[in-house]
Write a protein that holds these residues in place. Structure first.
Motif, PDB file in Angstrom:
ATOM      1  N   GLY A  62       9.225  -1.630 -63.061  1.00  0.00           N
ATOM      2  CA  GLY A  62       9.253  -0.800 -64.258  1.00  0.00           C
ATOM      3  C   GLY A  62      10.534  -0.980 -65.043  1.00  0.00           C
ATOM      4  O   GLY A  62      11.323  -1.900 -64.796  1.00  0.00           O
ATOM      5  N   SER A  63      10.759  -0.089 -66.012  1.00  0.00           N
ATOM      6  CA  SER A  63      11.957  -0.126 -66.854  1.00  0.00           C
ATOM      7  C   SER A  63      12.892   1.007 -66.472  1.00  0.00           C
ATOM      8  O   SER A  63      12.457   2.166 -66.342  1.00  0.00           O
ATOM      9  N   PHE A  64      14.170   0.684 -66.300  1.00  0.00           N
ATOM     10  CA  PHE A  64      15.145   1.659 -65.828  1.00  0.00           C
ATOM     11  C   PHE A  64      16.432   1.625 -66.651  1.00  0.00           C
ATOM     12  O   PHE A  64      16.840   0.574 -67.159  1.00  0.00           O
ATOM     13  N   ASP A 175      11.120   7.277 -59.181  1.00  0.00           N
ATOM     14  CA  ASP A 175      11.879   7.159 -60.428  1.00  0.00           C
ATOM     15  C   ASP A 175      13.368   6.892 -60.239  1.00  0.00           C
ATOM     16  O   ASP A 175      14.086   6.690 -61.228  1.00  0.00           O
ATOM     17  N   TYR A 198      19.761   3.652 -60.627  1.00  0.00           N
ATOM     18  CA  TYR A 198      18.669   3.352 -61.539  1.00  0.00           C
ATOM     19  C   TYR A 198      17.816   4.610 -61.766  1.00  0.00           C
ATOM     20  O   TYR A 198      17.434   5.287 -60.804  1.00  0.00           O
ATOM     21  N   ARG A 200      14.281   5.723 -63.912  1.00  0.00           N
ATOM     22  CA  ARG A 200      13.151   5.189 -64.677  1.00  0.00           C
ATOM     23  C   ARG A 200      13.120   5.751 -66.083  1.00  0.00           C
ATOM     24  O   ARG A 200      13.326   6.955 -66.309  1.00  0.00           O
ATOM     25  N   LYS A 201      12.891   4.867 -67.050  1.00  0.00           N
ATOM     26  CA  LYS A 201      12.770   5.307 -68.445  1.00  0.00           C
ATOM     27  C   LYS A 201      11.470   6.080 -68.651  1.00  0.00           C
ATOM     28  O   LYS A 201      10.437   5.708 -68.106  1.00  0.00           O
TER      29      LYS A 201
END
Length: 202
Positions: A62-64, A175, A198, A200-201
């Protein structure tokens, strides 16, 4: 011992030698026989199939937003920086590819990493390369619960010598996770080099 007895004895010895050599010859023939193609294909398919060990890496995909702290000098406060990390599954969910972009020591910084699990060696494997050098770091490790601990050997650019490093990724939940890196300090003692948190966005 009479001549007939000697002859009988020699015949017995030769017979035993031949009998003993037969299994060895059979083994040699079996060893020289071509491998079972079907069994070989099944083994290759099994080795290439992602499994439960790969699924344990799913929280890392995912995006972090990443917040890092690094200790170039343990006696001084850590260098803090921000970055973004995007990880996606590639090659049929066999590897996670990470694209990391941010700053380090006030300079633009980017890196690319790969993380996976080797079904044959039964180890997690990884690689990393970034704009701080021209070497590629490789690592191997294992996961206990939600903690992935890996070791790697890199060449210290300051000394030109190889040094052992330890990296730990702790997955708090889907997350949040943290990466910690440990290695030798200027005195050769094991010290914490870096910590990246990190988130999660959304």
């Amino acid at each position: 011992m009479s001549v007939p007895s000697i002859v009988q004895h020699l015949v017995l010895v030769v017979g035993l030698a031949v009998a003993a050599a037969a299994p060895a010859a059979d083994k040699a023939k079996k060893a020289a026989a071509p491998p079972d193609e079907k069994a070989a294909m099944e083994a290759m398919a099994k080795a290439a199939t992602p499994g439960e060990a790969h699924k344990k890496l799913e929280p890392l995909a995912g995006s972090f937003d990443a917040k890092s702290r690094s200790w170039m000098d343990p006696s001084k406060p850590p260098e803090e920086s921000s970055a973004t990390s995007v990880r996606k599954w590639i090659l049929g969910n066999r590897y996670l590819q990470e694209d990391y972009s941010g700053t380090f020591m006030g300079q633009p910084f980017s890196g690319i990493g790969f993380q996976g699990y080797d079904n044959i060696s039964k180890h997690y494997v990884g690689s990393w390369m970034d704009t701080m050098g021209t070497a590629m770091m490789t690592s191997t490790g294992s996961m206990t619960g939600k903690v992935l601990k890996s070791t790697s050997v890199m060449t210290d650019p300051a000394t030109g010598k190889s040094a052992k490093y330890t990296m730990t990724i702790t997955i708090a939940d889907n997350d949040h996770h943290t990466l910690e890196m440990w290695g030798p300090d200027a005195a050769g003692k094991n010290a914490k080099w870096m910590e990246i948190n990190y988130t999660r966005k959304k």
